[in-house]
Structure formats: structure tokens, C-alpha cells
Design a protein around this motif. Structure first.
Motif, PDB file in Angstrom:
ATOM      1  N   LEU A  29      34.170  42.488  32.737  1.00  0.00           N
ATOM      2  CA  LEU A  29      35.265  41.839  32.032  1.00  0.00           C
ATOM      3  C   LEU A  29      34.393  41.003  30.683  1.00  0.00           C
ATOM      4  CD1 LEU A  29      37.124  39.917  35.169  1.00  0.00           C
ATOM      5  CD2 LEU A  29      37.677  42.055  33.999  1.00  0.00           C
ATOM      6  N   LEU A  30      33.634  39.933  30.308  1.00  0.00           N
ATOM      7  CA  LEU A  30      33.001  39.757  29.782  1.00  0.00           C
ATOM      8  C   LEU A  30      32.484  40.869  28.109  1.00  0.00           C
ATOM      9  CD1 LEU A  30      29.833  37.527  31.120  1.00  0.00           C
ATOM     10  CD2 LEU A  30      32.477  36.777  30.426  1.00  0.00           C
ATOM     11  N   GLU A  31      32.446  41.658  28.829  1.00  0.00           N
ATOM     12  CA  GLU A  31      32.588  42.843  27.566  1.00  0.00           C
ATOM     13  C   GLU A  31      33.781  43.449  26.595  1.00  0.00           C
ATOM     14  OE1 GLU A  31      30.928  46.853  29.549  1.00  0.00           O
ATOM     15  OE2 GLU A  31      28.544  45.671  29.419  1.00  0.00           O
ATOM     16  N   LEU A  32      35.203  42.802  27.575  1.00  0.00           N
ATOM     17  CA  LEU A  32      36.219  43.040  27.240  1.00  0.00           C
ATOM     18  C   LEU A  32      36.901  42.057  26.453  1.00  0.00           C
ATOM     19  CD1 LEU A  32      38.183  45.019  30.478  1.00  0.00           C
ATOM     20  CD2 LEU A  32      37.339  45.447  28.239  1.00  0.00           C
ATOM     21  N   GLY A  33      35.726  40.383  26.572  1.00  0.00           N
ATOM     22  CA  GLY A  33      35.991  39.138  25.318  1.00  0.00           C
ATOM     23  C   GLY A  33      36.880  38.312  26.140  1.00  0.00           C
ATOM     24  N   LEU A  34      36.650  38.894  27.545  1.00  0.00           N
ATOM     25  CA  LEU A  34      37.239  37.503  28.562  1.00  0.00           C
ATOM     26  C   LEU A  34      36.594  36.431  27.940  1.00  0.00           C
ATOM     27  CD1 LEU A  34      39.043  39.945  29.481  1.00  0.00           C
ATOM     28  CD2 LEU A  34      39.000  39.064  31.240  1.00  0.00           C
ATOM     29  N   SER A  35      36.829  35.356  28.442  1.00  0.00           N
ATOM     30  CA  SER A  35      36.123  33.829  28.084  1.00  0.00           C
ATOM     31  C   SER A  35      35.291  34.133  29.917  1.00  0.00           C
ATOM     32  CB  SER A  35      37.046  32.923  28.067  1.00  0.00           C
ATOM     33  OG  SER A  35      37.797  32.548  29.051  1.00  0.00           O
ATOM     34  N   VAL A  36      34.260  32.910  29.736  1.00  0.00           N
ATOM     35  CA  VAL A  36      34.075  32.819  31.341  1.00  0.00           C
ATOM     36  C   VAL A  36      35.053  31.975  31.840  1.00  0.00           C
ATOM     37  CG1 VAL A  36      32.452  30.831  32.321  1.00  0.00           C
ATOM     38  CG2 VAL A  36      31.309  32.219  30.241  1.00  0.00           C
ATOM     39  N   GLU A  37      35.765  31.450  31.864  1.00  0.00           N
ATOM     40  CA  GLU A  37      37.002  30.723  32.252  1.00  0.00           C
ATOM     41  C   GLU A  37      37.970  31.463  32.551  1.00  0.00           C
ATOM     42  OE1 GLU A  37      35.951  29.035  29.556  1.00  0.00           O
ATOM     43  OE2 GLU A  37      34.530  27.700  30.240  1.00  0.00           O
ATOM     44  N   GLN A  38      38.210  32.470  31.816  1.00  0.00           N
ATOM     45  CA  GLN A  38      38.987  33.690  32.292  1.00  0.00           C
ATOM     46  C   GLN A  38      38.506  34.297  33.095  1.00  0.00           C
ATOM     47  OE1 GLN A  38      39.578  34.851  28.258  1.00  0.00           O
ATOM     48  NE2 GLN A  38      41.746  34.266  28.638  1.00  0.00           N
ATOM     49  N   VAL A  39      37.057  34.826  32.841  1.00  0.00           N
ATOM     50  CA  VAL A  39      36.124  35.554  34.097  1.00  0.00           C
ATOM     51  C   VAL A  39      36.821  34.704  35.477  1.00  0.00           C
ATOM     52  CG1 VAL A  39      34.485  37.346  34.726  1.00  0.00           C
ATOM     53  CG2 VAL A  39      34.852  37.053  32.302  1.00  0.00           C
ATOM     54  N   ALA A  40      36.509  33.572  35.269  1.00  0.00           N
ATOM     55  CA  ALA A  40      36.291  32.876  36.496  1.00  0.00           C
ATOM     56  C   ALA A  40      37.442  32.951  37.388  1.00  0.00           C
ATOM     57  CB  ALA A  40      35.241  31.435  36.285  1.00  0.00           C
ATOM     58  N   SER A  41      38.557  33.118  36.490  1.00  0.00           N
ATOM     59  CA  SER A  41      39.677  32.647  36.885  1.00  0.00           C
ATOM     60  C   SER A  41      40.407  34.066  37.694  1.00  0.00           C
ATOM     61  CB  SER A  41      40.908  32.241  35.916  1.00  0.00           C
ATOM     62  OG  SER A  41      42.290  32.256  36.369  1.00  0.00           O
ATOM     63  N   SER A  42      40.016  34.610  37.509  1.00  0.00           N
ATOM     64  CA  SER A  42      40.634  36.431  37.257  1.00  0.00           C
ATOM     65  C   SER A  42      39.740  37.012  38.464  1.00  0.00           C
ATOM     66  CB  SER A  42      40.383  37.557  35.852  1.00  0.00           C
ATOM     67  OG  SER A  42      39.060  37.550  36.124  1.00  0.00           O
ATOM     68  N   LEU A  43      38.771  36.564  39.015  1.00  0.00           N
ATOM     69  CA  LEU A  43      37.437  37.208  39.793  1.00  0.00           C
ATOM     70  C   LEU A  43      37.693  35.746  40.715  1.00  0.00           C
ATOM     71  CD1 LEU A  43      34.545  38.482  38.334  1.00  0.00           C
ATOM     72  CD2 LEU A  43      36.888  39.830  39.056  1.00  0.00           C
ATOM     73  N   SER A  44      38.353  34.320  41.079  1.00  0.00           N
ATOM     74  CA  SER A  44      38.270  33.875  42.035  1.00  0.00           C
ATOM     75  C   SER A  44      36.877  33.545  42.112  1.00  0.00           C
ATOM     76  CB  SER A  44      38.970  34.373  42.939  1.00  0.00           C
ATOM     77  OG  SER A  44      40.364  34.663  42.823  1.00  0.00           O
ATOM     78  N   LEU A  45      35.992  33.464  40.734  1.00  0.00           N
ATOM     79  CA  LEU A  45      34.434  32.539  41.544  1.00  0.00           C
ATOM     80  C   LEU A  45      34.928  31.104  40.619  1.00  0.00           C
ATOM     81  CD1 LEU A  45      32.761  35.803  40.159  1.00  0.00           C
ATOM     82  CD2 LEU A  45      33.097  35.348  42.249  1.00  0.00           C
ATOM     83  N   PRO A  46      33.583  30.003  40.807  1.00  0.00           N
ATOM     84  CA  PRO A  46      33.722  29.364  40.047  1.00  0.00           C
ATOM     85  C   PRO A  46      32.997  29.841  38.844  1.00  0.00           C
ATOM     86  CG  PRO A  46      32.538  29.203  42.256  1.00  0.00           C
ATOM     87  CD  PRO A  46      32.988  30.712  42.431  1.00  0.00           C
ATOM     88  N   VAL A  47      33.491  28.522  37.680  1.00  0.00           N
ATOM     89  CA  VAL A  47      32.405  28.601  36.917  1.00  0.00           C
ATOM     90  C   VAL A  47      31.795  28.977  36.658  1.00  0.00           C
ATOM     91  CG1 VAL A  47      32.866  27.900  34.017  1.00  0.00           C
ATOM     92  CG2 VAL A  47      34.916  27.986  35.337  1.00  0.00           C
ATOM     93  N   ASP A  48      30.270  27.659  37.620  1.00  0.00           N
ATOM     94  CA  ASP A  48      29.545  27.879  36.657  1.00  0.00           C
ATOM     95  C   ASP A  48      29.116  29.189  37.605  1.00  0.00           C
ATOM     96  OD1 ASP A  48      29.271  24.889  36.465  1.00  0.00           O
ATOM     97  OD2 ASP A  48      28.968  24.262  37.852  1.00  0.00           O
TER      98      ASP A  48
END
Length: 244
Positions: free
Chosen positions: A217-236
């Protein structure tokens, strides 16, 4: 001295164990545990359903020899609580509605002849038998429903993928064989019931799959916050992954 009638009475003992360790093959033990745990999890939100197995079930008050020990059984309309044994007369005469016996060489005759008679007399609505090794039952999975005091076979279905399936009206579940392995399924959703161990393994696998998706997801250009939201993971957690 004259003894009262109560003093002359001898206390009736209902043992919680026969004093010998449970001797089961690996397959028999594994499916006994799976049956009890998966059904207990499935009915965990119902306080009026009791799931147990390999437990002494006494069905005549005052007669300790009137006992069976189903491998897996489900009773509706009784309190969900821990029991050392199940005494029918203390449970408003509620008997199991569903029984599953895991058949082996040492239990085959009892499972095929003696137990069905007892269960039918008790009023057990459904009686299933399963042979993990496929050596003692033909077919390997059998289901019967009580009709006018006698057990009648429940027809098995062959699903499009070749899986054998028998529906339990009592449980509202399908019992299916995958390469000889028994599993319970919700027929409406196709969801497989899991044991405690399988549930934990599935959780760990899902968590690992989410972590494995972070770099993609990061390689696709998503931000850290967007990755966390899409995967239901904490930003940290996503940030920790980047720093590793």
C-alpha cells in the motif's frame, strides 16, 4: 433404638469419573475437542444452551448405573454453567437434543447398537456418528433423526465441490467432511466453525496478512494514515513497520 426412615436411607453416589484415564486415539480426541469447543463458541451468546462432551450423563434418579457419556452433546433450555456431571432430574428433565459420537475400534459396537437405543428412549432428537479414520463406519459420517421413537437416517448431500454434507435441524448447522475431516458449517454463510486453537491461528494469520500488506500500500502512494485506516491498524504500528 429405633432408626427413622431417613436414617435408614443409603446415600446414592453418582461418580463424576470411572476412575480410569480417558484412552482415546489422537483423531478421536482431536475431534471430540473440536466438536465441544466449536459448538460452545458458536452458542457462546446463549445462556440457555449447554455444550459438553465426555461427561457422565445420569438419566434415572437413584440408579447410578443408568448413565451414558456422549462424546459431544448439546442441551437446549438449561443454564450454561460448569458441571461435574449432568443429572437429568436436576435439569427439569431436559435431555440432549444433539449427540455426536466419535467412533473407534473400541466404541464401534456400543455406538452402533447400545447407545442409539438409550438415546432414543431418552428422546435425543438427533444422533450423529463420525469415524475419523474411515475404518469402522460406512459411510464415515452418519446422521439420524428421532421419528416416533426410532432413528431414521438423515440424507447426506454431495456438494458441487464433492464435499459430503449432512444438515442438523437441531443445531441449524451442516456437518461436512473435507478429505475425511469433520467440520461444522453455517449453511447460510458458508462459515466454518473453529476451535479455540483454530480461532487463535486464524487471528494471527489475519494480523500477519495485514502487516504484509503495508509495504504494498505504501508503494501505491498511500499515506501512513491511509494505510492504517484501510488495514484497521494503529498508525503507530504502521510507522514502526517503516522504521524497522
Amino acid at each position: 433404638m429405633t432408626l427413622s426412615a431417613n436414617q435408614l436411607k443409603t446415600e446414592v453416589i453418582y461418580p463424576d469419573s470411572d476412575g480410569t484415564p480417558m484412552a482415546e486415539s489422537d483423531p478421536a480426541r482431536d475431534y471430540l475437542i473440536y466438536g465441544v469447543e466449536s459448538l460452545d463458541i458458536y452458542f457462546q451468546d446463549r445462556d440457555d444452551i449447554y455444550v459438553s462432551g465426555n461427561l457422565f450423563l445420569y438419566y434415572k434418579n437413584g440408579i447410578p448405573s443408568a448413565v451414558v457419556a456422549p462424546d459431544v452433546f448439546v442441551v437446549f433450555g438449561v443454564e450454561k454453567k460448569k458441571r461435574l456431571s449432568y443429572k437429568v432430574w436436576q435439569e427439569e428433565d431436559k435431555v440432549p437434543s444433539f449427540v455426536l459420537e466419535v467412533t473407534s475400534l473400541t466404541t464401534q459396537e456400543n455406538d452402533e447398537e447400545d447407545k442409539p437405543k438409550k438415546y432414543a428412549l431418552l428422546g435425543v432428537q438427533e444422533y450423529f456418528q463420525y469415524d475419523p479414520t474411515g475404518d469402522y463406519l460406512s459411510p464415515q459420517l452418519k446422521g439420524s433423526s428421532l421419528v416416533e421413537g426410532k432413528y431414521q437416517p438423515i440424507a447426506a448431500k454431495l456438494l458441487p465441490d464433492g464435499v459430503t454434507s449432512i444438515h442438523s435441524e437441531v443445531l441449524g448447522l451442516d456437518l461436512r467432511l473435507f478429505d475425511g475431516e469433520l467440520r461444522f458449517f453455517e449453511p447460510q454463510t458458508g462459515k466454518k466453525l473453529l476451535s479455540h486453537k483454530e480461532t487463535e491461528q486464524a487471528r494471527q494469520a489475519a494480523e500477519q496478512a495485514r502487516r504484509d500488506a503495508i509495504p504494498r500500500l505504501l508503494e501505491l502512494g498511500l499515506s501512513v494514515e491511509q494505510v492504517a485506516s484501510s488495514l484497521s491498524l494503529p498508525v503507530d504500528e504502521v510507522r514502526r513497520f517503516i522504521q524497522e
